[in-house]
Design a protein around this motif. Structure first.
Motif, PDB file in Angstrom:
ATOM      1  N   GLN A 383       0.826  -1.206   0.000  1.00  0.00           N
ATOM      2  CA  GLN A 383       0.000   0.000   0.000  1.00  0.00           C
ATOM      3  C   GLN A 383       0.862   1.259   0.000  1.00  0.00           C
ATOM      4  OE1 GLN A 383      -3.071  -0.227  -0.716  1.00  0.00           O
ATOM      5  NE2 GLN A 383      -2.882  -2.452  -0.633  1.00  0.00           N
ATOM      6  N   ALA A 384       1.979   1.227   0.695  1.00  0.00           N
ATOM      7  CA  ALA A 384       2.899   2.362   0.657  1.00  0.00           C
ATOM      8  C   ALA A 384       3.396   2.577  -0.760  1.00  0.00           C
ATOM      9  CB  ALA A 384       4.061   2.125   1.606  1.00  0.00           C
ATOM     10  N   MET A 385       3.735   1.489  -1.457  1.00  0.00           N
ATOM     11  CA  MET A 385       4.172   1.584  -2.841  1.00  0.00           C
ATOM     12  C   MET A 385       3.103   2.245  -3.710  1.00  0.00           C
ATOM     13  SD  MET A 385       4.612  -1.502  -5.634  1.00  0.00           S
ATOM     14  CE  MET A 385       2.805  -1.679  -5.697  1.00  0.00           C
ATOM     15  N   LEU A 386       1.876   1.766  -3.608  1.00  0.00           N
ATOM     16  CA  LEU A 386       0.798   2.296  -4.443  1.00  0.00           C
ATOM     17  C   LEU A 386       0.528   3.764  -4.147  1.00  0.00           C
ATOM     18  CD1 LEU A 386      -1.699  -0.717  -4.338  1.00  0.00           C
ATOM     19  CD2 LEU A 386      -0.207  -0.035  -6.230  1.00  0.00           C
ATOM     20  N   GLN A 387       0.561   4.130  -2.887  1.00  0.00           N
ATOM     21  CA  GLN A 387       0.271   5.520  -2.521  1.00  0.00           C
ATOM     22  C   GLN A 387       1.335   6.469  -3.054  1.00  0.00           C
ATOM     23  OE1 GLN A 387      -0.128   5.165   1.716  1.00  0.00           O
ATOM     24  NE2 GLN A 387      -2.194   4.314   1.603  1.00  0.00           N
ATOM     25  N   VAL A 388       2.603   6.096  -2.954  1.00  0.00           N
ATOM     26  CA  VAL A 388       3.673   6.962  -3.456  1.00  0.00           C
ATOM     27  C   VAL A 388       3.636   7.035  -4.978  1.00  0.00           C
ATOM     28  CG1 VAL A 388       6.173   7.226  -3.654  1.00  0.00           C
ATOM     29  CG2 VAL A 388       5.148   6.655  -1.448  1.00  0.00           C
ATOM     30  N   LEU A 389       3.422   5.916  -5.637  1.00  0.00           N
ATOM     31  CA  LEU A 389       3.336   5.941  -7.099  1.00  0.00           C
ATOM     32  C   LEU A 389       2.183   6.819  -7.553  1.00  0.00           C
ATOM     33  CD1 LEU A 389       4.012   2.187  -7.972  1.00  0.00           C
ATOM     34  CD2 LEU A 389       5.527   4.125  -8.414  1.00  0.00           C
ATOM     35  N   HIS A 390       1.045   6.670  -6.912  1.00  0.00           N
ATOM     36  CA  HIS A 390      -0.146   7.434  -7.314  1.00  0.00           C
ATOM     37  C   HIS A 390       0.004   8.921  -7.029  1.00  0.00           C
ATOM     38  CE1 HIS A 390      -4.286   8.722  -7.715  1.00  0.00           C
ATOM     39  NE2 HIS A 390      -4.266   9.137  -6.465  1.00  0.00           N
ATOM     40  N   ASN A 391       0.535   9.268  -5.853  1.00  0.00           N
ATOM     41  CA  ASN A 391       0.569  10.672  -5.445  1.00  0.00           C
ATOM     42  C   ASN A 391       1.801  11.438  -5.930  1.00  0.00           C
ATOM     43  OD1 ASN A 391      -1.860  10.983  -3.698  1.00  0.00           O
ATOM     44  ND2 ASN A 391      -0.891   9.354  -2.532  1.00  0.00           N
ATOM     45  N   ASP A 392       2.910  10.736  -6.152  1.00  0.00           N
ATOM     46  CA  ASP A 392       4.155  11.447  -6.426  1.00  0.00           C
ATOM     47  C   ASP A 392       4.813  11.117  -7.760  1.00  0.00           C
ATOM     48  OD1 ASP A 392       4.259  12.846  -3.887  1.00  0.00           O
ATOM     49  OD2 ASP A 392       4.711  10.901  -2.984  1.00  0.00           O
ATOM     50  N   LEU A 393       4.716   9.898  -8.241  1.00  0.00           N
ATOM     51  CA  LEU A 393       5.478   9.522  -9.428  1.00  0.00           C
ATOM     52  C   LEU A 393       4.629   9.238 -10.653  1.00  0.00           C
ATOM     53  CD1 LEU A 393       8.312   7.199  -8.025  1.00  0.00           C
ATOM     54  CD2 LEU A 393       8.317   9.668  -8.397  1.00  0.00           C
ATOM     55  N   LEU A 394       3.488   8.581 -10.504  1.00  0.00           N
ATOM     56  CA  LEU A 394       2.707   8.141 -11.661  1.00  0.00           C
ATOM     57  C   LEU A 394       1.284   8.693 -11.618  1.00  0.00           C
ATOM     58  CD1 LEU A 394       3.836   4.417 -12.071  1.00  0.00           C
ATOM     59  CD2 LEU A 394       4.395   6.348 -13.550  1.00  0.00           C
ATOM     60  N   ARG A 395       1.186  10.003 -11.528  1.00  0.00           N
ATOM     61  CA  ARG A 395      -0.138  10.607 -11.586  1.00  0.00           C
ATOM     62  C   ARG A 395      -0.718  10.470 -12.990  1.00  0.00           C
ATOM     63  NH1 ARG A 395       0.442  16.245  -8.123  1.00  0.00           N
ATOM     64  NH2 ARG A 395       0.869  15.277  -6.100  1.00  0.00           N
ATOM     65  N   LEU A 396      -2.012  10.291 -13.052  1.00  0.00           N
ATOM     66  CA  LEU A 396      -2.696  10.139 -14.346  1.00  0.00           C
ATOM     67  C   LEU A 396      -2.768  11.482 -15.064  1.00  0.00           C
ATOM     68  CD1 LEU A 396      -4.267   8.256 -16.260  1.00  0.00           C
ATOM     69  CD2 LEU A 396      -6.339   8.872 -15.001  1.00  0.00           C
ATOM     70  N   HIS A 397      -2.315  11.496 -16.314  1.00  0.00           N
ATOM     71  CA  HIS A 397      -2.366  12.689 -17.138  1.00  0.00           C
ATOM     72  C   HIS A 397      -3.408  12.506 -18.237  1.00  0.00           C
ATOM     73  CE1 HIS A 397       1.513  14.625 -15.796  1.00  0.00           C
ATOM     74  NE2 HIS A 397       1.612  13.421 -15.282  1.00  0.00           N
ATOM     75  N   GLY A 398      -4.076  13.585 -18.567  1.00  0.00           N
ATOM     76  CA  GLY A 398      -5.050  13.545 -19.644  1.00  0.00           C
ATOM     77  C   GLY A 398      -5.926  14.774 -19.621  1.00  0.00           C
ATOM     78  N   PRO A 399      -6.854  14.898 -20.608  1.00  0.00           N
ATOM     79  CA  PRO A 399      -7.743  16.067 -20.669  1.00  0.00           C
ATOM     80  C   PRO A 399      -8.557  16.240 -19.389  1.00  0.00           C
ATOM     81  CG  PRO A 399      -7.884  14.728 -22.651  1.00  0.00           C
ATOM     82  CD  PRO A 399      -7.098  13.931 -21.662  1.00  0.00           C
ATOM     83  N   HIS A 400      -8.612  17.463 -18.915  1.00  0.00           N
ATOM     84  CA  HIS A 400      -9.444  17.857 -17.766  1.00  0.00           C
ATOM     85  C   HIS A 400      -8.974  17.233 -16.453  1.00  0.00           C
ATOM     86  CE1 HIS A 400     -11.933  19.254 -20.978  1.00  0.00           C
ATOM     87  NE2 HIS A 400     -12.232  18.027 -21.379  1.00  0.00           N
ATOM     88  N   LEU A 401      -7.759  16.686 -16.438  1.00  0.00           N
ATOM     89  CA  LEU A 401      -7.227  16.129 -15.186  1.00  0.00           C
ATOM     90  C   LEU A 401      -6.264  17.123 -14.564  1.00  0.00           C
ATOM     91  CD1 LEU A 401      -6.535  12.443 -16.235  1.00  0.00           C
ATOM     92  CD2 LEU A 401      -8.403  13.276 -14.857  1.00  0.00           C
ATOM     93  N   GLU A 402      -6.382  17.327 -13.274  1.00  0.00           N
ATOM     94  CA  GLU A 402      -5.546  18.298 -12.590  1.00  0.00           C
ATOM     95  C   GLU A 402      -4.073  17.999 -12.747  1.00  0.00           C
ATOM     96  OE1 GLU A 402      -4.930  20.145  -8.095  1.00  0.00           O
ATOM     97  OE2 GLU A 402      -6.533  18.721  -8.510  1.00  0.00           O
ATOM     98  N   SER A 403      -3.700  16.693 -12.793  1.00  0.00           N
ATOM     99  CA  SER A 403      -2.296  16.344 -12.868  1.00  0.00           C
ATOM    100  C   SER A 403      -1.670  16.706 -14.197  1.00  0.00           C
ATOM    101  CB  SER A 403      -2.105  14.828 -12.636  1.00  0.00           C
ATOM    102  OG  SER A 403      -2.842  14.099 -13.589  1.00  0.00           O
ATOM    103  N   ALA A 404      -2.478  17.022 -15.193  1.00  0.00           N
ATOM    104  CA  ALA A 404      -1.925  17.380 -16.484  1.00  0.00           C
ATOM    105  C   ALA A 404      -1.572  18.854 -16.578  1.00  0.00           C
ATOM    106  CB  ALA A 404      -2.915  17.020 -17.603  1.00  0.00           C
ATOM    107  N   LYS A 405      -1.941  19.639 -15.549  1.00  0.00           N
ATOM    108  CA  LYS A 405      -1.674  21.072 -15.595  1.00  0.00           C
ATOM    109  C   LYS A 405      -0.183  21.339 -15.428  1.00  0.00           C
ATOM    110  CE  LYS A 405      -6.192  22.303 -13.707  1.00  0.00           C
ATOM    111  NZ  LYS A 405      -6.912  22.950 -12.597  1.00  0.00           N
TER     112      LYS A 405
END
Length: 405
Positions: A383-405
Motif C-alpha cells: 500500500q505504501a508503494m501504491l500511494q507513493v506511485l499514485h501521489n508522487d510519481l505516476l499521476r494520471l495525465h489527460g484532458p481535464h485532469l488536474e495532474s496534467a496542468k
C-alpha cells in the motif's frame, strides 16, 4: 475512449492503512546510486526525500550508499544510519528521538549487457529466432558462427579470446528424433568444445544449448568430451518452421545477467539490508512487476510501459489474464519496427520519447525514473508503494485532469 478506474476505487477500504514507519529504497544503476525515503504523512505515504550519487568503478558501492543515506538524513534532520554508520537504522535504542526504519528495499542493475555469441547451422531460422529471444533479455550479440566446412578452431578460439563473450548460445534444428538430424549439431558442439578447451576455465563463457532437444544430450556429450566443460540445455528456440519459443532462452540470459550482477563488490552487503519478505531485484524485473500491477490496479485489458535505463530502454507489454509479459530491450532513443504492433505507450519511467512515441489521451509519466525503486517496496509494503506511485510519481495525465496542468 479508454476507461481508467480511479485510484480510490481500486483499493478495498480496509487496505488503506499502510503502516506508519519510514521506508528506505535504494537503486543501483551502471554509473550511479539513488535512494529515496517514504514517509507516512497524515495516513498516506509520500516521497519525503531523494538523492543521487555518481558511482565509479573504483568506488565502494556500500560506501556510496551509506554516504547518500547520511546526506539525506542530514537534510531531514534525522539519523538514517546506525551509530557506527555501517548499515541503515533498523533498530533504535531511542525510537522517539531516533526513529528506526520500518523497511528497506533495494533494486540493482549494476553492470552492462550480457555479451552473447551465437552459433548455429545457418544464419537464418534458429539463429534469427535466438537473436529475437535475446532481444527480450539484457543481452547484446557481439558475434556469430555458422557451421562451415572450413571452420577453423584456431581462428574461432582467437575470436572468442579477443571478444570475451559472457554467453555462448548454440542453436539449430527443428524437433526431430531422427539421429541423422543430430550430426551437424553434435559437430558444431564438438568444435566449440575444442575451441573453449584452449581458453582458461575462468575466461570461458557460459554455454546454453537451445536447439533440437533430441540432439541435446549428444551435443552436450561431444562438447564435454572435447574439453569445453558444462552445457545448459533449454527449450528449442525454433521447434518447427514458423514457430518461435523465446521465453526459455530469454530467462536463461536474464538469470545469467543476475548472476553476474550479484558478483558486483558490495552488492551482497546491500542485499542483507533488505527487510523480509523483500528480495533483491534488478531494476528491470521490478519495472515488469510494476507494469503488470498497474494494469490490474486500473482495470486495463493491456498496458505498454517503458523504462529508460542508462544503457537500454525496456519496453514491457502486459495483457490481462496472461501470466507472462512481452519484453523488448532496445537501444536508447530508437524504435524498432517490431514495436509497431505493440499498443500505444501509456506508462513511462524516465524520459518520454515524444519524437518516437506520442503521448496518448490518458497516460502515466514518472519523469524521475525512480518507479522501479518504489515498485520494489511493494514486496513488503504494497500500500505504501501504491500511494507513493499514485501521489508522487505516476499521476494520471489527460484532458481535464488536474495532474496534467
Amino acid at each position: 475512449m479508454q476507461q481508467v478506474k480511479s485510484f480510490s476505487e481500486t483499493l478495498p477500504q480496509d487496505s488503506i492503512a499502510a503502516g506508519d514507519g519510514s521506508i528506505l529504497a535504494i537503486g543501483v544503476e551502471l554509473n550511479q546510486v539513488r535512494a529515496c525515503l517514504l514517509e507516512n504523512v497524515n495516513g498516506v505515504y509520500r516521497l519525503a526525500a531523494w538523492g543521487t550519487f555518481a558511482q565509479r568503478k573504483t568506488d565502494n558501492l556500500v560506501g556510496t550508499a551509506l554516504a547518500l543515506c547520511r546526506q539525506m538524513g542530514e537534510r531531514l534532520g534525522r539519523a538514517l544510519l546506525n551509530a557506527a554508520a555501517t548499515h541503515p537504522l533498523m533498530d533504535s535504542p531511542d525510537p522517539v528521538r531516533f526513529p528506526a526504519l520500518a523497511h528497506v528495499a533495494v533494486v540493482a542493475s549494476p553492470r552492462p549487457y550480457v555479451r552473447a555469441w551465437l552459433a548455429g547451422l545457418s544464419a537464418t531460422q534458429s539463429m534469427a529466432a535466438a537473436y529475437e529471444a535475446l532481444c527480450s533479455a539484457p543481452a547484446h550479440v557481439i558475434g556469430f558462427t555458422t557451421l562451415e566446412t572450413d571452420l577453423s578452431i584456431t581462428e574461432l578460439t582467437n575470436a572468442l579470446v579477443t571478444t570475451a563473450p559472457d554467453l555462448l548460445v548454440i542453436v539449430g534444428g527443428f524437433e526431430d528424433p531422427s539421429p541423422a538430424t543430430h550430426r551437424s549439431l553434435v559437430e558444431l558442439s564438438r568444435i566449440f568444445g575444442q575451441a573453449l578447451s584452449r581458453i582458461a576455465p575462468a575466461q570461458r563463457p557460459v554455454v546454453v544449448y537451445a536447439g533440437n532437444r533430441w540432439a541435446a544430450p549428444h551435443a552436450a556429450e561431444a562438447f564435454q568430451r572435447a574439453g569445453g566443460g558444462a552445457m545448459e540445455a533449454v527449450a528449442n528456440v525454433q521447434p518447427a518452421p514458423g514457430v518461435i519459443q523465446k521465453s526459455a532462452l530469454a530467462r536463461a540470459c536474464d538469470f545469467y545477467y543476475w548472476r553476474l550482477s550479484r558478483r558486483t563488490p558490495g552488492l551482497r552487503t546491500l542485499s542483507q539490508w533488505i527487510t523480509p519478505p523483500g528480495q533483491l531485484l534488478t531494476q528491470e524485473n521490478a519495472f515488469v512487476r510494476l507494469v503488470r500491477a498497474w494494469m490490474e490496479l486500473h482495470g486495463l485489458p493491456e498496458l505498454h510501459g517503458l523504462y529508460c535505463a542508462p544503457l537500454w530502454w525496456l519496453h514491457v507489454w502486459a495483457t490481462h489474464g496472461r501470466s507472462e509479459v512481452k519484453m523488448r530491450f532496445v537501444e536508447p532513443r530508437t524504435r524498432p519496427s517490431a514495436l509497431d504492433r505493440w499498443p500505444a505507450l501509456q506508462l513511462v519511467s524516465g524520459e518520454w520519447p515524444v519524437s518516437l512515441w506520442s503521448q496518448p489521451e490518458l497516460f502515466w509519466w514518472d519523469r524521475s525514473g525512480m518507479a522501479p525503486m518504489i515498485a520494489a517496496v511493494g514486496q513488503s509494503a504494497p500500500q505504501a508503494m501504491l500511494q507513493v506511485l499514485h501521489n508522487d510519481l505516476l499521476r494520471l495525465h489527460g484532458p481535464h485532469l488536474e495532474s496534467a496542468k
